[in-house]
Design an enzyme around this catalytic site. Sequence first.
Site, PDB file in Angstrom:
ATOM      1  N   GLY A  96       0.805  -1.205   0.000  1.00 28.11           N
ATOM      2  CA  GLY A  96       0.000   0.000   0.000  1.00 28.11           C
ATOM      3  C   GLY A  96       0.840   1.257   0.000  1.00 28.11           C
ATOM      4  O   GLY A  96       2.071   1.213   0.113  1.00 28.11           O
ATOM      5  N   VAL A  97       0.173   2.408  -0.077  1.00 26.90           N
ATOM      6  CA  VAL A  97       0.883   3.674  -0.189  1.00 26.90           C
ATOM      7  C   VAL A  97       1.574   4.063   1.117  1.00 26.90           C
ATOM      8  O   VAL A  97       2.675   4.646   1.105  1.00 26.90           O
ATOM      9  CB  VAL A  97      -0.086   4.793  -0.650  1.00 26.90           C
ATOM     10  CG1 VAL A  97      -1.197   5.030   0.371  1.00 26.90           C
ATOM     11  CG2 VAL A  97       0.658   6.087  -0.946  1.00 26.90           C
ATOM     12  N   SER A 124       2.961   2.170   3.628  1.00 31.36           N
ATOM     13  CA  SER A 124       4.219   1.463   3.870  1.00 31.36           C
ATOM     14  C   SER A 124       5.261   1.814   2.821  1.00 31.36           C
ATOM     15  O   SER A 124       6.465   1.809   3.104  1.00 31.36           O
ATOM     16  CB  SER A 124       3.993  -0.048   3.906  1.00 31.36           C
ATOM     17  OG  SER A 124       3.469  -0.522   2.683  1.00 31.36           O
ATOM     18  N   CYS A 170      -3.159  -9.749  14.767  1.00 32.32           N
ATOM     19  CA  CYS A 170      -2.138  -9.761  13.719  1.00 32.32           C
ATOM     20  C   CYS A 170      -0.972  -8.864  14.101  1.00 32.32           C
ATOM     21  O   CYS A 170       0.197  -9.236  13.938  1.00 32.32           O
ATOM     22  CB  CYS A 170      -2.742  -9.326  12.389  1.00 32.32           C
ATOM     23  SG  CYS A 170      -1.611  -9.428  10.986  1.00 32.32           S
ATOM     24  N   CYS A 193      -8.971  -9.128   6.355  1.00 30.90           N
ATOM     25  CA  CYS A 193      -8.207  -9.507   5.166  1.00 30.90           C
ATOM     26  C   CYS A 193      -8.488 -10.924   4.700  1.00 30.90           C
ATOM     27  O   CYS A 193      -8.457 -11.203   3.496  1.00 30.90           O
ATOM     28  CB  CYS A 193      -6.714  -9.302   5.402  1.00 30.90           C
ATOM     29  SG  CYS A 193      -5.985 -10.399   6.643  1.00 30.90           S
TER      30      CYS A 193
END
Length: 391
Positions: free
Chosen positions: A10-11, A13, A101, A198
Site C-alpha cells: 500500500g501507499v 508502507s 495480527c 483480510c
Amino acid sequence: MRVLAAMSGGVDSAVAAARAVDAGHEVVGVHLALSRMPGTLRTGSRGCCTIEDAMDARRVSNLLGIPFYVWDLSERFKEDVVDDFIAEYAAGRTPNPCMRCNEKIKFAALLDKAIALGFDAVATGHYATLVDGPNGRELHRASAWAKDQSYVLGVLTDQQLARCYFPLGDTPSKALIRAEAEDRGLQVAKKPDSHDICFIPDGDTRGWLSEHLQREPGEILDEAGEVIGTHDGALGYTVGQRRGLQLGRPALDGQPRYVLSIRPVSNQVVVGPKEQLGIGRIAGGRFSWAGEPGMNLSETFNCDVQIRAHADPVPARASLQPILPEERTELHRADATHEVVVDIDLDRAEPLLGVAPGQTAVLYVGTRVLGQFTIDRAVAAQSAAVSEVGA
C-alpha cells in the site's frame, strides 16, 4: 541503522520505506505472505496481502533501490490469527483480528526474525508517534487524529516499542502521503486503502463463520429471562444488532429489541431495549502495557478509553483489580486472576454503545497509549437497576 521495512503493498508502507531510505538508514523491504492461497487476488479496497500487493511492494522496492524479500508467515498467521478468530467466536466473543495480527505477526514473528537477522528496527506505515519518556519509550497518537492508528498498536510491549520505527507519525494528513508518493513516482499513490477482515475479503463474516463452525439452534430470551424466540446459531449475532432477529412476539411497549449479550455455554441470545446497550463499566483480561506505565495500576487513575479503531475516546477511571468470584462470567478465561476495570465518566460522556465481549479496549493518558485489554464483561449504565451484560 539497519531497518527492515514491512511493505504491505500500500501507499503508507511505501512512503514509510522511502522516508527511511531518505534518513540514511540501510533499508531492506519485506512483504509478508499471510494467505494460504498465494493466487488470491485483490478486489478494489477489499483484502490485503494478495499477490498484487506483493507485486506492488516489489515495484516500490525496485524504485527505491533496496533489496526486497517475501516471507511466508501463512502458517503462523493461520494459527495465531485465523484460528484464534474462530475460537473466540465459538466462545461467544467478538474478536479483533487486526489486533491479534499486530500482536502475533507484525510485531512478534516479524520483529523476532528481524532481530535474529541483525536489524535494529522494523519500520511500518502506521500513523503513530514514539516518544522517549522518563520511563522509556512511549507510544502516542499520530499528529493526524483522523488517521491515527495508535489504537491497533496498543498491544505492543516496551521491548517491541524499542525496536519500532513509524516514519509517518508526524504527517498531518493521508492526502499529503498520497501527494508525496505521486511526487516520488510510486505507482501505489492512488491505490485504495484496505478495508474489512483480510481473510474474509467479501465482508461476509457470518457466512465465513458458518463454513468453519457448526451452527446450533437455541433460544432467544428477553432481559427478564423469558423465551421469546429461537435462533439457528448464536455465532450469527453481534451485540447491538437489531435487524434479522425474527422474534415471535413484539415488546410490550412496541419498541424494537437489540441483542444485549450472547451466552456461549447455554447457546442463548439475550435481547432487550436500546437503553440496555448503554454501558457504564467494562472489564477484562489479556491485558498488556505499552511501555512502563509509570504509575501504580492497582490505584484508580484517570484516563480515556477507546473500544474501536475509529471510535472517539471516552473519559474514564481505571484500575487493575482481582477478579471477584461473584463477577466472574463464562466469558472470563479460566486462568485469569486479575482484570482491568474501567468506569466511564458519565458526568462528561455518554455511555458506551454496542460493547461486545472480545473487543479490545485501549487506554490513553493524554495522547499516550497506556495499554490494552480484552473485554470480558460490561455493565449497563443504569442508576436504578444495574444489570450485567454478557454474564
